[in-house]
Design an enzyme around this catalytic site. Structure first.
Site, PDB file in Angstrom:
ATOM      1  N   CYS A   1      40.466  36.613  37.203  1.00  0.00           N
ATOM      2  CA  CYS A   1      41.351  36.684  38.573  1.00  0.00           C
ATOM      3  C   CYS A   1      42.321  35.521  38.234  1.00  0.00           C
ATOM      4  O   CYS A   1      43.513  36.071  38.889  1.00  0.00           O
ATOM      5  CB  CYS A   1      40.232  35.874  39.775  1.00  0.00           C
ATOM      6  SG  CYS A   1      38.946  37.042  40.167  1.00  0.00           S
TER       7      CYS A   1
ATOM      8  N   ASN B   1      33.117  39.704  46.900  1.00  0.00           N
ATOM      9  CA  ASN B   1      32.838  39.867  45.511  1.00  0.00           C
ATOM     10  C   ASN B   1      31.928  41.344  45.817  1.00  0.00           C
ATOM     11  O   ASN B   1      31.064  41.524  46.861  1.00  0.00           O
ATOM     12  CB  ASN B   1      32.372  39.094  44.674  1.00  0.00           C
ATOM     13  CG  ASN B   1      31.154  38.456  45.405  1.00  0.00           C
ATOM     14  OD1 ASN B   1      30.984  38.365  46.601  1.00  0.00           O
ATOM     15  ND2 ASN B   1      29.829  38.032  44.570  1.00  0.00           N
TER      16      ASN B   1
ATOM     17  N   GLU C   1      29.311  43.462  43.463  1.00  0.00           N
ATOM     18  CA  GLU C   1      28.947  43.669  42.239  1.00  0.00           C
ATOM     19  C   GLU C   1      28.341  45.085  41.956  1.00  0.00           C
ATOM     20  O   GLU C   1      28.424  45.852  42.955  1.00  0.00           O
ATOM     21  CB  GLU C   1      27.599  42.807  42.199  1.00  0.00           C
ATOM     22  CG  GLU C   1      28.218  41.356  42.227  1.00  0.00           C
ATOM     23  CD  GLU C   1      26.895  40.284  42.063  1.00  0.00           C
ATOM     24  OE1 GLU C   1      25.617  40.618  42.227  1.00  0.00           O
ATOM     25  OE2 GLU C   1      27.168  39.094  41.746  1.00  0.00           O
TER      26      GLU C   1
ATOM     27  N   CYS D   1      38.002  32.708  38.324  1.00  0.00           N
ATOM     28  CA  CYS D   1      37.381  33.014  37.101  1.00  0.00           C
ATOM     29  C   CYS D   1      38.756  33.269  36.546  1.00  0.00           C
ATOM     30  O   CYS D   1      39.759  33.558  36.825  1.00  0.00           O
ATOM     31  CB  CYS D   1      36.301  33.846  37.024  1.00  0.00           C
ATOM     32  SG  CYS D   1      36.994  35.640  37.123  1.00  0.00           S
TER      33      CYS D   1
ATOM     34  N   CYS E   1      35.513  40.436  41.585  1.00  0.00           N
ATOM     35  CA  CYS E   1      35.442  39.140  42.263  1.00  0.00           C
ATOM     36  C   CYS E   1      36.334  39.371  43.427  1.00  0.00           C
ATOM     37  O   CYS E   1      37.162  40.270  43.574  1.00  0.00           O
ATOM     38  CB  CYS E   1      36.033  38.335  41.567  1.00  0.00           C
ATOM     39  SG  CYS E   1      35.720  37.766  39.791  1.00  0.00           S
TER      40      CYS E   1
ATOM     41  N   GLU F   1      38.596  37.443  44.940  1.00  0.00           N
ATOM     42  CA  GLU F   1      40.003  37.170  44.704  1.00  0.00           C
ATOM     43  C   GLU F   1      40.808  38.599  44.428  1.00  0.00           C
ATOM     44  O   GLU F   1      41.910  38.950  44.997  1.00  0.00           O
ATOM     45  CB  GLU F   1      40.311  35.935  43.609  1.00  0.00           C
ATOM     46  CG  GLU F   1      39.823  34.960  44.067  1.00  0.00           C
ATOM     47  CD  GLU F   1      38.294  34.804  43.244  1.00  0.00           C
ATOM     48  OE1 GLU F   1      37.350  35.661  43.639  1.00  0.00           O
ATOM     49  OE2 GLU F   1      38.343  33.619  42.714  1.00  0.00           O
TER      50      GLU F   1
HETATM   51 ZN    ZN Z   1      37.010  36.148  39.350  1.00  0.00          ZN
END
Ligand code: ZN
Length: 134
Positions: free
Chosen positions: A92, A44, A46, A89, A55, A57
């Protein structure tokens, strides 16, 4: 854990160490197995403008696509530093749906290797896919 899952787990753990997570302190790694057997990993990343966060993935999948891997994901493994493995999430899942098949598997793991696996359609049924645009 199969031999492939172990490779995905190791790649995801390596990526997890590089996570840029100064805001959430959630350090996530992911690795994807593409149709040709290639593996791409991501962490990830940020951003101070939170909407710019991506993210692990999605980083892994975007890397695979941008590096020319076949656009079909066979397996995704996500590892987090949480004790209970974190699933992908919604964002993703939608990105995975773009490149998934009915056989695509999702593995969620913690750093100790506790893993739970799902068939992708099981965790993202009735997905909106490129087929809807035909
Ligand atoms: Zn995600």
């Amino acid at each position: 854990m199969t031999e492939i899952q172990k490779k995905l787990f190791d790649a995801a753990c390596d990526a997890q160490k590089r996570a840029h997570a100064p805001y959430s302190s959630a350090f996530i790694g992911a690795a994807v197995l593409m149709a040709d057997g290639s593996i791409y990993s991501g962490c990830n990343v940020e951003n101070a403008s939170f909407g710019g966060t991506v993210c692990a993935e999605r980083v892994a999948i975007f890397k695979a696509v941008s590096e020319g891997a076949p656009k079909q994901v066979k397996e995704v493994l996500v590892v987090s530093d949480a004790e209970k493995p974190w699933p992908p999430c919604g964002f993703c899942r939608q990105v995975i749906a773009e490149f998934a098949t009915e056989q695509t598997m999702i593995h969620t793991a913690n750093l100790q290797g506790k893993m739970k696996s799902f068939a992708f359609p099981e965790i993202f049924p009735e997905a909106f896919t490129p087929k809807h645009l035909d």
